[in-house]
Design an enzyme around this catalytic site. Structure first.
Site, mmCIF file in Angstrom:
data_model
loop_
_atom_site.group_PDB
_atom_site.id
_atom_site.type_symbol
_atom_site.label_atom_id
_atom_site.label_comp_id
_atom_site.label_asym_id
_atom_site.label_seq_id
_atom_site.Cartn_x
_atom_site.Cartn_y
_atom_site.Cartn_z
ATOM 1 N N HIS A 2 -20.451 3.903 48.481
ATOM 2 C CA HIS A 2 -20.234 3.036 47.322
ATOM 3 C C HIS A 2 -19.244 1.945 47.730
ATOM 4 O O HIS A 2 -18.073 2.228 47.979
ATOM 5 C CB HIS A 2 -19.682 3.868 46.168
ATOM 6 C CG HIS A 2 -19.634 3.141 44.862
ATOM 7 N ND1 HIS A 2 -19.818 1.771 44.752
ATOM 8 C CD2 HIS A 2 -19.409 3.587 43.602
ATOM 9 C CE1 HIS A 2 -19.726 1.431 43.479
ATOM 10 N NE2 HIS A 2 -19.468 2.506 42.768
ATOM 11 N N HIS A 14 -27.737 1.827 40.154
ATOM 12 C CA HIS A 14 -26.366 1.906 40.657
ATOM 13 C C HIS A 14 -26.214 3.249 41.384
ATOM 14 O O HIS A 14 -25.710 3.300 42.489
ATOM 15 C CB HIS A 14 -25.401 1.789 39.480
ATOM 16 C CG HIS A 14 -23.983 1.551 39.860
ATOM 17 N ND1 HIS A 14 -23.605 0.584 40.744
ATOM 18 C CD2 HIS A 14 -22.823 2.165 39.460
ATOM 19 C CE1 HIS A 14 -22.282 0.597 40.879
ATOM 20 N NE2 HIS A 14 -21.786 1.544 40.126
ATOM 21 N N CYS A 17 -17.078 -2.412 39.610
ATOM 22 C CA CYS A 17 -18.295 -2.189 40.396
ATOM 23 C C CYS A 17 -19.479 -3.047 39.943
ATOM 24 O O CYS A 17 -20.517 -3.052 40.598
ATOM 25 C CB CYS A 17 -18.665 -0.714 40.368
ATOM 26 S SG CYS A 17 -17.311 0.319 40.947
#
Lengths: 393, 206
Positions: free
Chosen positions: A323, A289, A157
């Protein structure tokens, strides 16, 4: 403010994004400000079928077999058009791409069951080529006529922000004059079932930093940024801002959980500030994030409150678009740059009550606020951390 | 393509090659490794052991000064396929297989085993994976005094010959880990390290 006014700076001259909120950056940004559209279905944020069909018909037929290719080509074309780079500039530009699964849609239903699956030799070879992350992207490079330096980052990620960091180093060290950076991620059984197996998926829209957060939502999308070497007297008419610094670190702690106090994240963000030549107090906005998972937000929140003691606004937007794993850093950088230009701070969608273990100034609505610089942060599986700093002037 | 003997030095004159190590898949028996390896895949184990060998050779260098670049053409293919196959056959999702399935899982395990906390990055770039990793290592020397590169892939079972046929360059990388350590020229003397000829890399960069 002490951003470098001499020497090499890296200007952002083109942007693109597509995701469940729309297939243009303008549509996505409009939705981010108004939050009228609700693309959350069956636990996923997905691009509407009718919008995807439009994308599909716009790419050459040989790329239409893969959702990943369709989204990647569409997003790349949009960014290059926004930057107004001609063929010569595209041919010479560097290219850093980020993804975690690439063309997974072309192999995941057949290769795992080999040799029971019924594939011809050419179909098998094609699936194997798709399983290599790099091979499909090399095809896309050829399609765009790109011959410059290239790298593909697959660091979970954090991949997009690592890609931006690499491009920053290339431009600052003179290896390239301009660079296209971006990422695409699509839904797949592998990621959906995998995150379910780790019990990380929330059935409702995620709520980063909220006391009642209970997991993440998966999204799909792609985003690209066009970067150019710049000098103070050459500010581009199409400038979205500057990429000033980047920081990278590793937790060396756990395969899927961040170090609980966010020590690695502190290190990455500190390095980004240092390279950008700004202090933490000069950061107006932290674009986190913010996945909505209990452990990520705890670690990241600790890192942010430890480093940014002046309590800047904190935003996590994954409750809006989901996400997008490796692509999340790219699309959130695009949204951040668009917001900074408008002096707006995006909210943390669904946020209601701050986790009492955290001391953060979480934005819960769109705020009109001068943003001279913001930091975009990310954390990834494997304990990989990355952060970048953008400035407006 | 330029001659490869000049390739490494062309990438960055400020970088020096300090060490090379290799580990073969046949050398590793996962059942005989220490308990911290019990959840590791073969590529994770090979990568961690190979990088560990390099670190043993430079005890004076602080681990905070070392970045890592992991290169893998196909990532943790066995775990990815295993996760999906097991689910389709049993309806059960095995978290350990997913945890080990990411392209980045190898790097994550290796940094944990070696306690490296510097910049860490996973690269995959088709037939240019090795070269791109070395280039990225030299880029990272701008922000880290030392950078370790490790290349590792493991393709076993009935698909092996098909992978080797599809990717003609892949023979030398399969079932093997190879690690290189680069250092910035300005810190080599500080740690009294010897350097290797960059031509040692040629076999991996072709």
């Amino acid at each position: 403010m002490s951003f470098s006014t001499t020497g090499v700076r890296v200007e952002v001259v083109g942007l693109s994004a597509l995701c469940s909120l729309g297939v243009s950056k303008e549509r996505i940004f409009h939705q981010a400000l108004n939050d009228h559209l609700d693309p959350f279905r069956n636990g996923l944020f997905s691009i509407a079928p009718e919008e995807f069909d439009v994308l599909k018909t716009s790419v050459p037929e040989r790329f239409r077999a893969s959702r990943f290719d369709i989204m990647t080509i569409s997003a790349m074309e949009a960014a290059l058009a926004d930057a107004q780079w001609d063929d010569a500039k595209i041919q010479d530009c560097g290219f850093v791409f980020a993804t975690t699964t690439g063309e997974v849609d072309r192999w995941e239903s057949v290769l795992p069951s080999f040799p029971e699956c019924d594939l011809s030799a050419s179909e098998l070879s094609s699936c194997i080529q798709s399983q290599s992350l790099g091979h499909p992207i090399q095809e896309l490079r050829r399609h765009f006529g790109m011959k410059g330096r290239f790298a593909l980052v697959a660091s979970s990620c954090s991949a997009s922000l690592q890609a931006l960091a690499l491009a920053l180093l290339w431009i600052k060290s003179g290896k390239v004059h301009r660079c296209l950076v971006g990422s695409t991620e699509i839904h797949s059984d592998l990621t959906r079932l995998g995150f379910e197996s780790l019990r990380l998926i929330s059935k409702s829209k995620c709520r980063p930093f909220d006391v009642n957060r209970d997991g993440i939502n998966l999204g799909e999308g792609g985003a690209f940024l066009c970067l150019e070497r710049s000098s103070p007297e050459e500010r581009s008419q199409k400038s979205w801002g500057y990429l000033e610094g980047a920081g990278l670190s590793s937790d060396a702690f756990h395969p899927t959980a961040p170090q609980p106090e966010g020590l690695g994240s502190i290190k990455a963000m500190s390095q980004a500030l240092q390279m950008a030549k700004v202090t933490a107090e000069e950061i107006d906005w932290v674009y986190a994030h913010g996945t909505g998972s209990p452990s990520n937000d705890q670690a990241e929140g600790c890192a942010i409150q430890s480093l940014f003691r002046h309590r800047p606004w904190i935003t996590g937007t994954k409750g809006l678009h989901g996400h997008m794993l490796g692509a999340s850093g790219a699309i959130e950088s695009v949204l951040g740059l668009m917001s900074m230009r408008e002096n707006l701070i995006l909210p943390t969608y669904q946020f209601e009550t701050l986790d009492p273990k955290l001391e953060l100034n979480v934005a819960d609505r769109v705020l009109k606020n001068s943003v001279r610089a913001f930091i975009k942060n990310s954390l990834g599986f494997g304990g990989i951390n990355a952060a970048v700093v953008f400035s407006r002037e | 393509m330029p001659p490869l003997s000049s390739l490494a030095s062309e990438i960055s004159p400020m970088a020096s090659l300090i060490a090379i190590e290799t580990v073969e898949g046949d050398e590793i028996d996962l059942n005989k490794l220490e308990p911290s390896f019990r959840k590791a895949t073969l590529s994770m184990a090979m990568t961690a052991i190979c990088c560990g060998k390099i670190l043993e050779s430079i005890p004076s260098v602080p681990k905070t000064d070392i970045a890592m670049v992991m290169g893998s053409h196909f990532g943790e293919m066995e775990s990815s396929f295993g996760f999906l196959k097991y689910f389709r056959e049993s309806g059960i999702q095995r978290p350990i297989l997913f945890q080990n399935s990411l392209h980045n899982s190898t790097l994550g395990f290796a940094t944990i085993q070696t306690a490296l906390v510097g910049p860490a990055m996973t690269i995959s770039n088709d037939r240019d994976t090795a070269r791109t990793c070395v280039e990225c290592a030299h880029d990272l020397l701008l922000i880290s005094p030392f950078v370790m590169v490790c290349l590792c892939d493991v393709i076993r079972g009935p698909l092996t010959e098909h992978y080797l046929t599809t990717f003609d360059f892949f023979h030398k990388f399969n079932n093997r880990a190879v690690a290189f350590l680069f250092g910035r020229s300005d810190v080599i003397a500080k740690f009294d390290l010897k350097t290797l000829a960059t031509s040692s890399l040629d076999v991996w960069l072709t």
